[in-house]
Design a protein around this motif. Structure first.
Motif, mmCIF file in Angstrom:
data_model
loop_
_atom_site.group_PDB
_atom_site.id
_atom_site.type_symbol
_atom_site.label_atom_id
_atom_site.label_comp_id
_atom_site.label_asym_id
_atom_site.label_seq_id
_atom_site.Cartn_x
_atom_site.Cartn_y
_atom_site.Cartn_z
ATOM 1 N N TYR A 1 46.720 17.098 -25.378
ATOM 2 C CA TYR A 1 45.908 18.136 -26.029
ATOM 3 C C TYR A 1 45.793 17.830 -27.506
ATOM 4 C CZ TYR A 1 45.814 21.114 -21.927
ATOM 5 O OH TYR A 1 45.579 21.607 -20.666
ATOM 6 N N GLN A 2 44.672 18.281 -28.093
ATOM 7 C CA GLN A 2 44.441 18.150 -29.519
ATOM 8 C C GLN A 2 43.770 19.422 -30.009
ATOM 9 O OE1 GLN A 2 40.284 15.626 -28.929
ATOM 10 N NE2 GLN A 2 41.561 15.148 -30.675
ATOM 11 N N LEU A 3 43.602 19.558 -31.323
ATOM 12 C CA LEU A 3 42.841 20.681 -31.859
ATOM 13 C C LEU A 3 41.363 20.466 -31.562
ATOM 14 C CD1 LEU A 3 44.561 21.249 -35.322
ATOM 15 C CD2 LEU A 3 44.859 22.601 -33.234
ATOM 16 N N ALA A 4 40.677 21.543 -31.213
ATOM 17 C CA ALA A 4 39.256 21.438 -30.864
ATOM 18 C C ALA A 4 38.415 20.982 -32.050
ATOM 19 C CB ALA A 4 38.757 22.787 -30.349
ATOM 20 N N LYS A 5 38.879 21.251 -33.267
ATOM 21 C CA LYS A 5 38.103 20.888 -34.454
ATOM 22 C C LYS A 5 38.282 19.423 -34.847
ATOM 23 C CE LYS A 5 41.733 22.423 -37.672
ATOM 24 N NZ LYS A 5 42.087 23.396 -38.742
ATOM 25 N N ALA A 6 39.218 18.742 -34.218
ATOM 26 C CA ALA A 6 39.472 17.334 -34.551
ATOM 27 C C ALA A 6 38.451 16.438 -33.861
ATOM 28 C CB ALA A 6 40.882 16.957 -34.106
ATOM 29 N N SER B 1 50.189 29.157 -25.154
ATOM 30 C CA SER B 1 49.081 29.642 -25.987
ATOM 31 C C SER B 1 49.149 31.154 -26.134
ATOM 32 C CB SER B 1 47.741 29.226 -25.374
ATOM 33 O OG SER B 1 47.568 27.824 -25.440
ATOM 34 N N ARG B 2 49.474 31.833 -25.056
ATOM 35 C CA ARG B 2 49.614 33.295 -25.134
ATOM 36 C C ARG B 2 50.852 33.685 -25.918
ATOM 37 N NH1 ARG B 2 48.669 32.861 -19.762
ATOM 38 N NH2 ARG B 2 50.666 33.790 -19.203
ATOM 39 N N THR C 1 40.969 27.105 -29.572
ATOM 40 C CA THR C 1 41.679 26.356 -30.611
ATOM 41 C C THR C 1 42.109 24.983 -30.122
ATOM 42 O OG1 THR C 1 42.505 28.417 -31.586
ATOM 43 C CG2 THR C 1 43.664 26.388 -32.182
ATOM 44 N N LEU C 2 42.543 24.935 -28.869
ATOM 45 C CA LEU C 2 43.039 23.685 -28.309
ATOM 46 C C LEU C 2 41.996 23.045 -27.393
ATOM 47 C CD1 LEU C 2 46.697 24.705 -27.334
ATOM 48 C CD2 LEU C 2 45.843 23.865 -29.524
ATOM 49 N N ARG C 3 42.043 21.746 -27.327
ATOM 50 C CA ARG C 3 41.144 21.002 -26.444
ATOM 51 C C ARG C 3 41.961 20.087 -25.550
ATOM 52 N NH1 ARG C 3 38.946 15.704 -26.555
ATOM 53 N NH2 ARG C 3 37.019 15.543 -25.343
#
Length: 263
Positions: A110-115, A184-185, A193-195
């Protein structure tokens, strides 16, 4: 001093009986959503299945939550030990007796969605850093796949997400999709937020493992109880818990979660 031979023989017999009568012990580790502690109570999907099995078999074995490496060590070194949840790998196959499968799972990075998106194994292998837990199956698996960019500093799953959110790492690997949804919860990570990086790094089924000295009758009784649960209406309750994780995931991020193995 003169020793009484009958008394000495009786003492040896009593000590031998005490050793031979060692009770079974069940150990597990913190690995949500399958087995974890919440409000000082051991819970989780597999935990509830194990309790249901013991209710059917009549066993009242002690269940202990241990650090990951400690739980595995106890399983390897203590007689009459049971551990859940464990991936049944080729390396582990001859080391234990097995009951299951309970659920089939896969692990993705997983990575940050904005990356900038990572979409290939080649990109993963050449990423500046991939953070995983400090020990266990996941880092061992990653090393076997040729990853030499591992940061194994996370001592627990929550640290993976905190490090990712804080910008201390760009990619994390450690949990199944259901586990990512759970944390996440727990950490109030906002949807989107996460991808999930679309590279399946590992897929296997979770089992209950027994030390090799465990009596075949006990292992068979647990296997029979698990099958009884699977065939009864009780199983839908456990699978419902797993589906609830899936529902949250699919509604929020479109991730794929584990499917129950029908046996």
């Amino acid at each position: 001093m003169k020793h009484s031979t009958p008394a000495a023989a009786l003492l040896c017999l009593l000590l031998g009986t005490a050793v031979g009568a060692e009770e079974y012990q069940v150990v597990t580790e913190e690995w949500a959503p399958y087995n974890y502690q919440e409000n000082n109570q051991l819970t989780g999907m597999t935990t509830e299945i194990v309790r249901a099995i013991m209710a059917l078999t009549g066993d009242k074995f002690e269940v202990l939550l241990q650090p990951s490496m400690r739980a595995t060590q106890v399983l390897r070194t203590r007689q009459k030990t049971i551990m859940y949840s464990m991936f049944r790998t080729a390396e582990r196959e001859p080391l234990y007796k097995w009951v299951g499968p309970i659920v089939e799972e896969s692990i993705h990075p997983y990575q940050l969605a904005k990356a900038p998106p990572v979409n290939s194994l080649e990109q993963l292998l050449h990423a500046p850093q991939i953070t995983t837990r400090h020990a266990g199956l996941v880092p061992t698996m990653l090393l076997s796949l040729g990853f030499n960019n591992l940061d194994k500093s996370a001592t627990e799953s929550k640290l993976l997400y905190r490090m990712l959110l804080a910008g201390r790492t760009g990619i994390i690997v450690g949990d199944t999709d259901a586990g990512v949804a759970y944390y996440s919860r727990q950490l109030n990570i906002a949807p989107g937020t996460l991808r999930k990086i679309p590279i399946e790094l590992y897929r296997s089924s979770l089992y209950i493992a027994f030390s090799l000295d465990s009596e075949d009758e006990v292992v068979a009784a647990w296997a029979k109880a698990l099958e009884q649960l699977r065939r009864s209406g009780s199983w839908s309750g456990f699978s419902g818990g797993m589906r609830s994780e899936s529902a949250v995931v699919s509604q929020r991020r479109g991730w794929t979660v584990a499917r129950l193995v029908a046996g």
